[in-house]
Scaffold this motif. Structure first.
Motif, PDB file in Angstrom:
ATOM      1  N   TYR A 368       0.816  -1.217   0.000  1.00 48.58           N
ATOM      2  CA  TYR A 368       0.000   0.000   0.000  1.00 48.58           C
ATOM      3  C   TYR A 368       0.852   1.270   0.000  1.00 48.58           C
ATOM      4  N   LEU A 369       2.164   1.123   0.346  1.00 52.56           N
ATOM      5  CA  LEU A 369       3.078   2.264   0.369  1.00 52.56           C
ATOM      6  C   LEU A 369       4.131   2.195  -0.723  1.00 52.56           C
ATOM      7  N   ARG A 370       4.158   1.104  -1.473  1.00 52.17           N
ATOM      8  CA  ARG A 370       5.298   0.866  -2.359  1.00 52.17           C
ATOM      9  C   ARG A 370       5.467   1.974  -3.400  1.00 52.17           C
ATOM     10  N   GLY A 371       4.375   2.470  -3.954  1.00 55.03           N
ATOM     11  CA  GLY A 371       4.482   3.533  -4.940  1.00 55.03           C
ATOM     12  C   GLY A 371       5.142   4.767  -4.372  1.00 55.03           C
ATOM     13  N   ARG A 372       4.728   5.160  -3.153  1.00 58.94           N
ATOM     14  CA  ARG A 372       5.288   6.366  -2.546  1.00 58.94           C
ATOM     15  C   ARG A 372       6.728   6.153  -2.079  1.00 58.94           C
ATOM     16  N   VAL A 373       7.036   4.949  -1.583  1.00 61.01           N
ATOM     17  CA  VAL A 373       8.409   4.649  -1.190  1.00 61.01           C
ATOM     18  C   VAL A 373       9.325   4.676  -2.408  1.00 61.01           C
ATOM     19  N   MET A 374       8.868   4.064  -3.507  1.00 57.80           N
ATOM     20  CA  MET A 374       9.688   4.047  -4.709  1.00 57.80           C
ATOM     21  C   MET A 374       9.749   5.427  -5.362  1.00 57.80           C
ATOM     22  N   ALA A 375       8.749   6.271  -5.099  1.00 57.20           N
ATOM     23  CA  ALA A 375       8.825   7.650  -5.598  1.00 57.20           C
ATOM     24  C   ALA A 375       9.985   8.378  -4.928  1.00 57.20           C
ATOM     25  N   VAL A 376      10.131   8.193  -3.615  1.00 56.48           N
ATOM     26  CA  VAL A 376      11.252   8.819  -2.900  1.00 56.48           C
ATOM     27  C   VAL A 376      12.576   8.251  -3.405  1.00 56.48           C
ATOM     28  N   TYR A 377      12.619   6.932  -3.517  1.00 52.40           N
ATOM     29  CA  TYR A 377      13.836   6.266  -3.987  1.00 52.40           C
ATOM     30  C   TYR A 377      14.200   6.730  -5.403  1.00 52.40           C
ATOM     31  N   SER A 378      13.199   6.751  -6.283  1.00 50.67           N
ATOM     32  CA  SER A 378      13.434   7.175  -7.661  1.00 50.67           C
ATOM     33  C   SER A 378      13.796   8.649  -7.737  1.00 50.67           C
ATOM     34  N   LEU A 379      13.193   9.456  -6.860  1.00 53.31           N
ATOM     35  CA  LEU A 379      13.525  10.879  -6.824  1.00 53.31           C
ATOM     36  C   LEU A 379      14.993  11.066  -6.487  1.00 53.31           C
ATOM     37  N   VAL A 380      15.445  10.352  -5.462  1.00 52.70           N
ATOM     38  CA  VAL A 380      16.838  10.462  -5.055  1.00 52.70           C
ATOM     39  C   VAL A 380      17.763  10.017  -6.188  1.00 52.70           C
ATOM     40  N   ALA A 381      17.421   8.883  -6.819  1.00 49.41           N
ATOM     41  CA  ALA A 381      18.286   8.327  -7.859  1.00 49.41           C
ATOM     42  C   ALA A 381      18.212   9.124  -9.154  1.00 49.41           C
ATOM     43  N   ASN A 382      17.006   9.383  -9.621  1.00 46.67           N
ATOM     44  CA  ASN A 382      16.834   9.920 -10.967  1.00 46.67           C
ATOM     45  C   ASN A 382      16.880  11.437 -11.049  1.00 46.67           C
ATOM     46  N   ALA A 383      16.649  12.129  -9.940  1.00 55.59           N
ATOM     47  CA  ALA A 383      16.782  13.582  -9.964  1.00 55.59           C
ATOM     48  C   ALA A 383      18.230  13.994  -9.704  1.00 55.59           C
ATOM     49  N   LEU A 384      18.905  13.284  -8.802  1.00 57.59           N
ATOM     50  CA  LEU A 384      20.282  13.654  -8.489  1.00 57.59           C
ATOM     51  C   LEU A 384      21.250  13.270  -9.596  1.00 57.59           C
ATOM     52  N   MET A 385      20.899  12.248 -10.376  1.00 62.61           N
ATOM     53  CA  MET A 385      21.810  11.850 -11.451  1.00 62.61           C
ATOM     54  C   MET A 385      21.955  12.937 -12.517  1.00 62.61           C
ATOM     55  N   PRO A 386      20.853  13.484 -13.066  1.00 63.00           N
ATOM     56  CA  PRO A 386      21.043  14.592 -14.007  1.00 63.00           C
ATOM     57  C   PRO A 386      21.621  15.836 -13.349  1.00 63.00           C
ATOM     58  N   ALA A 387      21.281  16.054 -12.055  1.00 60.58           N
ATOM     59  CA  ALA A 387      21.903  17.174 -11.349  1.00 60.58           C
ATOM     60  C   ALA A 387      23.409  16.955 -11.254  1.00 60.58           C
ATOM     61  N   GLY A 388      23.796  15.686 -11.030  1.00 62.05           N
ATOM     62  CA  GLY A 388      25.216  15.359 -11.027  1.00 62.05           C
ATOM     63  C   GLY A 388      25.848  15.565 -12.386  1.00 62.05           C
ATOM     64  N   GLY A 389      25.075  15.255 -13.447  1.00 64.34           N
ATOM     65  CA  GLY A 389      25.580  15.503 -14.797  1.00 64.34           C
ATOM     66  C   GLY A 389      25.862  16.975 -15.024  1.00 64.34           C
ATOM     67  N   LEU A 390      24.978  17.827 -14.509  1.00 67.27           N
ATOM     68  CA  LEU A 390      25.181  19.268 -14.617  1.00 67.27           C
ATOM     69  C   LEU A 390      26.440  19.689 -13.852  1.00 67.27           C
ATOM     70  N   LEU A 391      26.583  19.160 -12.627  1.00 59.57           N
ATOM     71  CA  LEU A 391      27.760  19.474 -11.809  1.00 59.57           C
ATOM     72  C   LEU A 391      29.038  19.019 -12.492  1.00 59.57           C
ATOM     73  N   LEU A 392      29.041  17.782 -12.988  1.00 58.34           N
ATOM     74  CA  LEU A 392      30.238  17.249 -13.634  1.00 58.34           C
ATOM     75  C   LEU A 392      30.565  17.995 -14.921  1.00 58.34           C
ATOM     76  N   GLY A 393      29.528  18.467 -15.617  1.00 59.27           N
ATOM     77  CA  GLY A 393      29.773  19.243 -16.825  1.00 59.27           C
ATOM     78  C   GLY A 393      30.540  20.520 -16.533  1.00 59.27           C
ATOM     79  N   PHE A 394      30.128  21.235 -15.493  1.00 64.51           N
ATOM     80  CA  PHE A 394      30.819  22.474 -15.126  1.00 64.51           C
ATOM     81  C   PHE A 394      32.224  22.189 -14.582  1.00 64.51           C
ATOM     82  N   LEU A 395      32.361  21.145 -13.751  1.00 66.63           N
ATOM     83  CA  LEU A 395      33.679  20.804 -13.212  1.00 66.63           C
ATOM     84  C   LEU A 395      34.631  20.390 -14.325  1.00 66.63           C
TER      85      LEU A 395
END
Length: 434
Positions: A368-395
């Motif tokens: 009953y919570l799996r969608g919301r738990v995986m939303a947090v997990y996916s947010l951490v993984a999939n939002a930070l990865m492109p943000a990391g791409g932006l950071l690595l691009g500038f570095l």
């Protein structure tokens, strides 16, 4: 067929004589147990085609951006363009995944992704206007919104396609293997298409690939969803955060996913720059992505074959340490063959780590919570990865790609080692006799 039609999946694997299928790999505990469920088989092969197409587009998009701009900053901008909309909509995506039929959500998100791919293919032909970097960034942002709803639903849907709790970890591992098979096939096909055709052809083929997953989803016959709410009367998106925060082991895994996504999973953003530094061009870039994908496929196969026999904690932290270590070796190398070897073993470690972390979170989350738990997990993984791409691009623009990779791989290795030591201390305190 409607979602209300119920097909007992465990009865579909009977041999012609009416007896259960004798092959041990399909039995509980077997390495292919999840394949005994027809819905999972349809999903696996449909998604294999679709994700291979997505990887074709990803590779072609990276090369096209760099070819248009000759700037690693623009690589980071395009990689980061999907992060903001993903962050804004991820919690809502998890709430929607727990409130509505997940298959219906996937039908919508996959259809929209298909439309975006065809639109980008038309634009890449330089009609009606010449394509520019910001055009690709806009489509990356639109895809970020769609993925915010797609990822939680897709992650949680994997467990709906098997009606045996003993098959859940195997389904998650096979799902990861499917992703990494596509990660191998997609770049390989993209390398051929880029050289012989164009980036526009890669985008068009990706659009066609979504037909496979739409057919597989439409052919599924699922029971009516009966999700427990654990006494909750509201679908609060913050329940996923509270659940992860209540279990130290899951919180550490989530932090580790966030750190690696920000610093090292986004290293692939710099592959076009590395290929140019090695003097390899588009073919070399495609080879780098393909070799990394082969390693990832090997890692996924290992998790499927022996993952249930090895402690999950060892797979999570051991895989992450291997991933970071081989990226560090790559960063000190100026040899293209050695770089390919490092990418192969880094791919193995990456998938052993990410698959085991994903399995740990999904197994511990109630349905009953799996969608919301995986939303947090996916947010951490999939939002930070492109943000990391932006950071690595500038570095990379300021310090160069090799020094950038040394810095981020060292940081990620240190954090992984620290979290492993904390985890070991917690295990010792809970088992003082050991």
């Amino acid at each position: 067929m409607s979602d209300s039609e119920t097909i007992p999946a465990h009865k579909t694997q009977e041999a012609p004589g009416g007896e259960a299928a004798p092959r041990a790999v399909f039995r509980p505990g077997g390495s292919l147990h999840a394949f005994s469920f027809p819905n999972f088989r349809r999903f696996f092969f449909g998604q294999l085609v679709s994700v291979a197409g997505t990887w074709m587009q990803t590779v072609a998009q990276q090369w096209l951006v760099y070819d248009l701009t000759r700037s690693s900053v623009w690589l980071g901008i395009v990689a980061g363009a999907s992060a903001i909309p993903y962050v804004l909509f991820a919690f809502k995506g998890g709430e929607v995944a727990d409130r509505f039929p997940r298959r219906t959500i996937l039908l919508w998100t996959q259809s929209l992704s298909m439309i975006f791919a065809f639109a980008l293919a038309i634009l890449a032909t330089n009609r009606p206007v010449p394509i520019q970097g910001w055009h690709i960034a806009v489509f990356a942002g639109l895809s970020g919104i769609v993925n915010a709803f797609n990822m939680p639903a897709q992650q949680a849907f994997v467990t709906e396609m098997v009606d045996d709790p003993r098959a859940i970890s195997n389904a998650i591992a096979l799902n990861s293997l499917r992703f990494n098979l596509a990660r191998f096939l997609g770049p390989m096909l993209a390398g051929i298409a880029l050289v012989r055709l164009s980036a526009a052809a890669c985008f068009f083929l990706n659009g066609l690939s979504f037909i496979a997953v739409l057919i597989s989803l439409s052919r599924m016959r699922l029971p009516t969803a009966t999700r427990e709410r654990g006494g909750a009367t509201m679908f609060s998106p913050w329940e996923g955060v509270r659940f992860l925060g209540s279990l130290p082991s899951l919180w550490r895994v989530t932090v580790l996913i966030g750190v690696t996504s920000l610093f090292v999973l986004s290293v692939s953003t710099l592959f076009p720059v590395l290929a140019e530094r090695y003097g390899q061009g588009a073919v070399g870039f495609g080879t780098m992505v393909t070799v990394n994908g082969i390693g990832a496929t090997v890692g996924g196969t290992l998790v499927v074959a022996v993952g249930n026999r090895i402690p999950r904690r060892l797979l999570v932290y051991g895989g992450a340490l291997q991933f970071c270590a081989f990226l560090a070796v790559l960063a000190w190398s100026r040899s293209y063959p050695l770089a390919l070897i490092c990418l192969f073993f880094a791919g193995i470690g990456m998938v052993v780590f990410t698959t085991s972390a994903n399995t740990k979170v999904q197994e511990d989350a109630p349905n009953y919570l799996r969608g919301r738990v995986m939303a947090v997990y996916s947010l951490v993984a999939n939002a930070l990865m492109p943000a990391g791409g932006l950071l690595l691009g500038f570095l990379s623009e300021r310090y160069g790609p090799f020094l950038t990779i040394r810095i981020v791989s060292g940081l990620a290795f240190s954090v992984t080692l620290f979290l492993l030591l904390v985890s070991q201390r917690e295990v010792r305190e809970s088992n003082p006799q050991n």
